[in-house]
Design a protein around this motif. Structure first.
Motif, PDB file in Angstrom:
ATOM      1  N   ARG A 143     -63.885 105.758   0.329  1.00 58.74           N
ATOM      2  CA  ARG A 143     -63.495 104.346   0.324  1.00 58.74           C
ATOM      3  C   ARG A 143     -64.195 103.682   1.513  1.00 58.74           C
ATOM      4  O   ARG A 143     -63.959 104.032   2.669  1.00 58.74           O
ATOM      5  CB  ARG A 143     -61.986 104.178   0.430  1.00 58.74           C
ATOM      6  N   ALA A 144     -65.072 102.754   1.243  1.00 61.06           N
ATOM      7  CA  ALA A 144     -65.842 102.079   2.276  1.00 61.06           C
ATOM      8  C   ALA A 144     -65.677 100.581   2.138  1.00 61.06           C
ATOM      9  O   ALA A 144     -65.342 100.067   1.062  1.00 61.06           O
ATOM     10  CB  ALA A 144     -67.314 102.472   2.176  1.00 61.06           C
ATOM     11  N   LYS A 145     -65.943  99.875   3.235  1.00 58.71           N
ATOM     12  CA  LYS A 145     -65.825  98.427   3.234  1.00 58.71           C
ATOM     13  C   LYS A 145     -67.041  97.844   3.936  1.00 58.71           C
ATOM     14  O   LYS A 145     -67.326  98.192   5.083  1.00 58.71           O
ATOM     15  CB  LYS A 145     -64.535  97.998   3.939  1.00 58.71           C
ATOM     16  N   ILE A 146     -67.747  96.973   3.225  1.00 59.49           N
ATOM     17  CA  ILE A 146     -68.925  96.336   3.788  1.00 59.49           C
ATOM     18  C   ILE A 146     -68.530  94.937   4.242  1.00 59.49           C
ATOM     19  O   ILE A 146     -68.078  94.104   3.441  1.00 59.49           O
ATOM     20  CB  ILE A 146     -70.064  96.280   2.753  1.00 59.49           C
ATOM     21  N   HIS A 147     -68.722  94.679   5.551  1.00 57.82           N
ATOM     22  CA  HIS A 147     -68.293  93.421   6.150  1.00 57.82           C
ATOM     23  C   HIS A 147     -69.478  92.485   6.387  1.00 57.82           C
ATOM     24  O   HIS A 147     -70.624  92.806   6.093  1.00 57.82           O
ATOM     25  CB  HIS A 147     -67.575  93.695   7.474  1.00 57.82           C
ATOM     26  N   LYS A 148     -69.125  91.311   6.915  1.00 60.17           N
ATOM     27  CA  LYS A 148     -70.112  90.295   7.317  1.00 60.17           C
ATOM     28  C   LYS A 148     -70.966  89.812   6.138  1.00 60.17           C
ATOM     29  O   LYS A 148     -72.192  89.662   6.241  1.00 60.17           O
ATOM     30  CB  LYS A 148     -70.991  90.826   8.447  1.00 60.17           C
ATOM     31  N   LEU A 149     -70.324  89.604   5.002  1.00 59.73           N
ATOM     32  CA  LEU A 149     -71.001  89.035   3.839  1.00 59.73           C
ATOM     33  C   LEU A 149     -70.685  87.536   3.750  1.00 59.73           C
ATOM     34  O   LEU A 149     -69.836  87.021   4.469  1.00 59.73           O
ATOM     35  CB  LEU A 149     -70.561  89.760   2.571  1.00 59.73           C
ATOM     36  N   SER A 150     -71.354  86.897   2.858  1.00 60.20           N
ATOM     37  CA  SER A 150     -71.150  85.451   2.680  1.00 60.20           C
ATOM     38  C   SER A 150     -70.100  85.204   1.608  1.00 60.20           C
ATOM     39  O   SER A 150     -70.060  85.908   0.578  1.00 60.20           O
ATOM     40  CB  SER A 150     -72.464  84.773   2.275  1.00 60.20           C
ATOM     41  N   PRO A 151     -69.234  84.214   1.799  1.00 60.16           N
ATOM     42  CA  PRO A 151     -68.225  83.903   0.772  1.00 60.16           C
ATOM     43  C   PRO A 151     -68.895  83.342  -0.506  1.00 60.16           C
ATOM     44  O   PRO A 151     -69.975  82.761  -0.466  1.00 60.16           O
ATOM     45  CB  PRO A 151     -67.344  82.843   1.434  1.00 60.16           C
ATOM     46  N   TYR A 182     -74.138  98.014  -9.799  1.00 59.14           N
ATOM     47  CA  TYR A 182     -72.914  97.245 -10.024  1.00 59.14           C
ATOM     48  C   TYR A 182     -73.018  95.953  -9.215  1.00 59.14           C
ATOM     49  O   TYR A 182     -73.494  95.953  -8.085  1.00 59.14           O
ATOM     50  CB  TYR A 182     -71.676  98.028  -9.576  1.00 59.14           C
ATOM     51  N   CYS A 183     -72.525  94.864  -9.776  1.00 64.73           N
ATOM     52  CA  CYS A 183     -72.564  93.557  -9.111  1.00 64.73           C
ATOM     53  C   CYS A 183     -71.161  92.956  -9.081  1.00 64.73           C
ATOM     54  O   CYS A 183     -70.368  93.142 -10.026  1.00 64.73           O
ATOM     55  CB  CYS A 183     -73.515  92.604  -9.823  1.00 64.73           C
ATOM     56  N   ILE A 184     -70.881  92.217  -8.006  1.00 62.38           N
ATOM     57  CA  ILE A 184     -69.585  91.553  -7.849  1.00 62.38           C
ATOM     58  C   ILE A 184     -69.769  90.348  -6.938  1.00 62.38           C
ATOM     59  O   ILE A 184     -70.624  90.346  -6.056  1.00 62.38           O
ATOM     60  CB  ILE A 184     -68.532  92.519  -7.277  1.00 62.38           C
ATOM     61  N   ALA A 185     -68.942  89.312  -7.140  1.00 63.16           N
ATOM     62  CA  ALA A 185     -69.009  88.087  -6.337  1.00 63.16           C
ATOM     63  C   ALA A 185     -67.868  88.066  -5.333  1.00 63.16           C
ATOM     64  O   ALA A 185     -66.707  88.373  -5.678  1.00 63.16           O
ATOM     65  CB  ALA A 185     -68.942  86.862  -7.233  1.00 63.16           C
ATOM     66  N   THR A 186     -68.173  87.708  -4.090  1.00 68.55           N
ATOM     67  CA  THR A 186     -67.134  87.553  -3.072  1.00 68.55           C
ATOM     68  C   THR A 186     -66.311  86.304  -3.363  1.00 68.55           C
ATOM     69  O   THR A 186     -66.755  85.378  -4.054  1.00 68.55           O
ATOM     70  CB  THR A 186     -67.765  87.459  -1.673  1.00 68.55           C
ATOM     71  N   THR A 187     -65.121  86.253  -2.824  1.00 73.53           N
ATOM     72  CA  THR A 187     -64.226  85.121  -3.066  1.00 73.53           C
ATOM     73  C   THR A 187     -64.579  83.958  -2.133  1.00 73.53           C
ATOM     74  O   THR A 187     -65.392  84.093  -1.216  1.00 73.53           O
ATOM     75  CB  THR A 187     -62.769  85.541  -2.846  1.00 73.53           C
ATOM     76  N   VAL A 188     -63.933  82.827  -2.374  1.00 73.18           N
ATOM     77  CA  VAL A 188     -64.104  81.679  -1.479  1.00 73.18           C
ATOM     78  C   VAL A 188     -63.499  82.020  -0.136  1.00 73.18           C
ATOM     79  O   VAL A 188     -62.629  82.890  -0.034  1.00 73.18           O
ATOM     80  CB  VAL A 188     -63.456  80.417  -2.070  1.00 73.18           C
ATOM     81  N   GLU A 189     -63.930  81.334   0.899  1.00 77.87           N
ATOM     82  CA  GLU A 189     -63.517  81.674   2.251  1.00 77.87           C
ATOM     83  C   GLU A 189     -62.014  81.480   2.424  1.00 77.87           C
ATOM     84  O   GLU A 189     -61.450  80.465   2.027  1.00 77.87           O
ATOM     85  CB  GLU A 189     -64.276  80.827   3.268  1.00 77.87           C
ATOM     86  N   GLN A 215     -64.041  95.989  -5.153  1.00 81.35           N
ATOM     87  CA  GLN A 215     -63.059  94.940  -4.927  1.00 81.35           C
ATOM     88  C   GLN A 215     -63.679  93.943  -3.946  1.00 81.35           C
ATOM     89  O   GLN A 215     -64.331  94.347  -2.980  1.00 81.35           O
ATOM     90  CB  GLN A 215     -61.763  95.496  -4.330  1.00 81.35           C
ATOM     91  N   ALA A 216     -63.436  92.640  -4.194  1.00 78.90           N
ATOM     92  CA  ALA A 216     -64.076  91.598  -3.385  1.00 78.90           C
ATOM     93  C   ALA A 216     -63.074  90.886  -2.495  1.00 78.90           C
ATOM     94  O   ALA A 216     -61.926  90.625  -2.887  1.00 78.90           O
ATOM     95  CB  ALA A 216     -64.785  90.595  -4.282  1.00 78.90           C
ATOM     96  N   GLU A 217     -63.514  90.555  -1.282  1.00 81.87           N
ATOM     97  CA  GLU A 217     -62.825  89.645  -0.379  1.00 81.87           C
ATOM     98  C   GLU A 217     -63.776  88.477  -0.111  1.00 81.87           C
ATOM     99  O   GLU A 217     -64.852  88.409  -0.700  1.00 81.87           O
ATOM    100  CB  GLU A 217     -62.426  90.369   0.909  1.00 81.87           C
ATOM    101  N   ASP A 218     -63.381  87.610   0.812  1.00 83.60           N
ATOM    102  CA  ASP A 218     -64.259  86.462   1.041  1.00 83.60           C
ATOM    103  C   ASP A 218     -65.536  86.846   1.790  1.00 83.60           C
ATOM    104  O   ASP A 218     -66.612  86.331   1.523  1.00 83.60           O
ATOM    105  CB  ASP A 218     -63.506  85.354   1.785  1.00 83.60           C
ATOM    106  N   LYS A 219     -65.422  87.787   2.719  1.00 88.86           N
ATOM    107  CA  LYS A 219     -66.586  88.184   3.500  1.00 88.86           C
ATOM    108  C   LYS A 219     -66.789  89.703   3.512  1.00 88.86           C
ATOM    109  O   LYS A 219     -67.453  90.234   4.402  1.00 88.86           O
ATOM    110  CB  LYS A 219     -66.449  87.684   4.944  1.00 88.86           C
ATOM    111  N   ALA A 220     -66.241  90.354   2.515  1.00 84.73           N
ATOM    112  CA  ALA A 220     -66.366  91.812   2.469  1.00 84.73           C
ATOM    113  C   ALA A 220     -66.227  92.303   1.034  1.00 84.73           C
ATOM    114  O   ALA A 220     -65.660  91.621   0.171  1.00 84.73           O
ATOM    115  CB  ALA A 220     -65.318  92.468   3.358  1.00 84.73           C
TER     116      ALA A 220
END
Length: 560
Positions: free
Chosen positions: A189-197, A222-229, A136-141
């Motif tokens: 369930r893990a969350k990777i932070h400090k990514l680029s939007p 597996y590949c996924i794109a983060t959302t806009v900020e 699952q993608a967020e803007d920076k995670a």
């Protein structure tokens, strides 16, 4: 499957027992050869070679047996198959006990002897399969949901599902030079932070068992794109501080005049391989707060490990949740400073360390393994001395008498993983007593003063004795002393170097009678006796005659 996994399989080969019976008409059939058994998660795979390629249209059957079963049981997936390999799920067995397999060749009513595979323990031979992941993608995670190896009702890893450790590798898909970041987690369930939007990231995961030295292959990429900020950033720098009987939750935020809420989740729930997003609970006094901190009571949380997260919102705009902060009640609990008492004992100082009391007269230290750091110094000096003690009472020996010393103490949790300690206690100072040395001198002084009269008395007596023996002061009567003035009177106790001859005189004075000294034969026993006698003047005639006679005899002796 074997080519795909690219791993070395386990080859279990056993000789065909010569005494096994075969079915009628089996004279032309031989048992399979080079049987290989490979186990991955809950799937068993068998592979073998034909013993006689010239014989066609044959089938194969496989049975299994465990110590709990007396008879051989047929494997439904491996009965009368034409292929030289067979896959079957784990039977309903104890995977920690030995298992036996046997296989034979069949054609019509004929069958070869059974080929028995060496006994093996399924858990020991099993390999970990690559885990499955959902993103699952967020803007920076990116949120990663990991499915543990095996099936949902896995028999092989049923006892180990919470013991898996997952290694993640993530990188930007668009980067020319692949920069990979590796991390580990024990949670599904893990969350990777400090990514680029608005950026595509790829990742893969592998699993391993902590104590069994079993490691899986990596999962597919597996590949996924983060959302806009997002308009509102999540809160940052979450921290929990213990103060007295409450916890203070603090965080940082970019904007002012925002509203916040905080939630908590028990850490053990994160180890359960399921979606726990609906199990977060609101922290009391931390809902709809307008400041970047909130205070809640310590008794709201039982002893354990928790996760805390904070979210910001402004009207209809809401931020993503902050990074989850791990919160351990043991390490966060405030350790109050100890209470100390000092007791001077001669030239030593006895230290007693106590714990503050809470309700019902219980010590706040009763749940913690503590050691104590003691700082000790002389009041007039800046040189401090530090020691660490586990005992709560001890002594500083051999101190200076009548000197003021100061002590302060702090409590430290002995388990290093907690890394917790109290502040120093209040400084307590105490003056040492005179000590045994001063007391000894005092006693000696008193004894000396009391003994002076006695010593003076003994000296006086001894001096008198010496004077009496060596320097006598008594003199003979003056009437005698005038006749002996030429020869000094010698002490009768002292020996002389030569014999002395004394002159004899006749005193014709009737009023005085003198006893004449005679030569002493033994110089060690020389004696001198002088006596005068004064009578009343009335003498008998006989006395006169006797006196005259005696005088004549002495005269004759002298004239001779």
């Amino acid at each position: 499957m074997f080519a795909l996994l690219g791993v070395t399989t386990l080859v279990l080969i056993a000789a065909v027992p010569g005494g096994l019976r075969s079915a009628a008409g089996q004279t032309n059939l031989k048992s399979p050869e080079n049987v290989e058994v490979y186990i991955i998660d809950d799937t068993f795979s068998l592979k073998w070679n034909r013993s006689n390629e010239s014989v066609t249209n044959v089938t194969y059957s496989v049975d299994y047996k465990t110590p709990e079963i007396d008879n051989w049981i047929k494997l439904p997936e491996c009965q009368y198959i034409t292929s030289t390999k067979c896959n079957f799920p784990s039977p309903d067995i104890n995977v920690y006990e030995e298992m036996k397999l046997r296989i034979r060749t069949e054609k019509g009513n004929s069958a070869s002897p059974w080929y028995e595979v060496d006994p093996f323990i399924p858990f020991q031979q099993a390999h970990i399969g690559p885990p499955e992941i959902h993103l699952q993608a967020e803007d920076k995670a990116i949120i990663i949901n990991i499915s543990p190896p095996g099936t949902e009702d896995s028999i092989m890893w049923a006892m180990e599902s919470s013991s898996f450790i997952y290694s993640l590798v993530i990188w930007k898909n668009s980067s020319d030079v692949e920069t990979r970041t590796e991390t580990e987690t024990v949670y599904t369930r893990a969350k990777i932070h400090k990514l680029s939007p608005d950026t595509t990231y790829c990742l893969k995961v592998k699993a391993r068992l902590r104590w069994q030295r079993k490691v899986s292959l990596y999962s597919p990429v597996y590949c996924i794109a983060t959302t806009v900020e997002n308009k509102l950033p999540p809160p940052e720098n979450i921290q929990v501080i213990a103060k007295n009987q409450v916890y203070v939750l603090k965080w940082d935020y970019t904007y002012e005049n925002m509203t916040f809420q905080a939630q908590w989740l028990s850490a053990y729930l994160k180890k359960i391989p399921e979606n726990h997003s609906g199990k977060w609970k609101q922290i009391p006094n931390c809902e709809n707060v307008r400041t970047t901190q909130c205070v809640f009571p310590q008794n709201h949380f039982q002893k354990g490990i928790y996760f805390i997260r904070v979210q910001a919102f402004d009207g209809n705009s809401t931020s993503f949740w902050s990074e989850e902060e791990k919160f351990d009640t043991d390490t966060q609990t405030l350790i109050p400073p100890p209470v100390i008492n000092l007791k001077p004992i001669n030239n030593s100082l006895r230290v007693y360390i106590g714990a503050p009391k809470v309700s019902q007269n219980k010590s706040v230290y009763q749940h913690y393994p503590l050691i104590y750091e003691i700082t000790f110094w002389e009041n007039t000096s800046n040189a401090e001395r530090k020691i660490v003690k586990k005992r709560t009472d001890f002594t500083f020996p051999d101190l200076k008498p009548l000197t003021v010393y100061c002590v302060k103490v702090r409590a430290i949790v002995e388990d290093v993983k907690w890394n917790n300690s109290s502040v120093f206690s209040d400084t307590v100072c105490e003056k040492t007593k005179p000590g045994n040395t001063s007391k000894t001198w005092l006693i000696a002084g008193i004894c000396t003063v009391l003994s002076i009269p006695f010593v003076l008395y003994v000296v006086k007596v001894l001096w008198k004795f010496i004077l009496y023996v060596f320097f006598p002061s008594s003199k003979p009567p003056s009437i005698i002393d005038q006749y002996f003035s030429e020869q000094p009177l010698k002490n009768l106790f002292l020996s002389t170097s030569e014999e002395q001859i004394e002159r004899c005189f006749i005193i014709e004075n009737i009023d005085t009678i003198s006893t004449i000294g005679i030569n002493q034969i033994d110089e060690n026993h020389k004696k001198f006796n002088s006596q005068t006698s004064q009578d009343s003047g009335n003498y008998s005639y006989e006395d006169e005659n006797s006196g005259s006679k005696t005088s004549e005899e002495f005269l004759q002796v002298e004239t001779m």
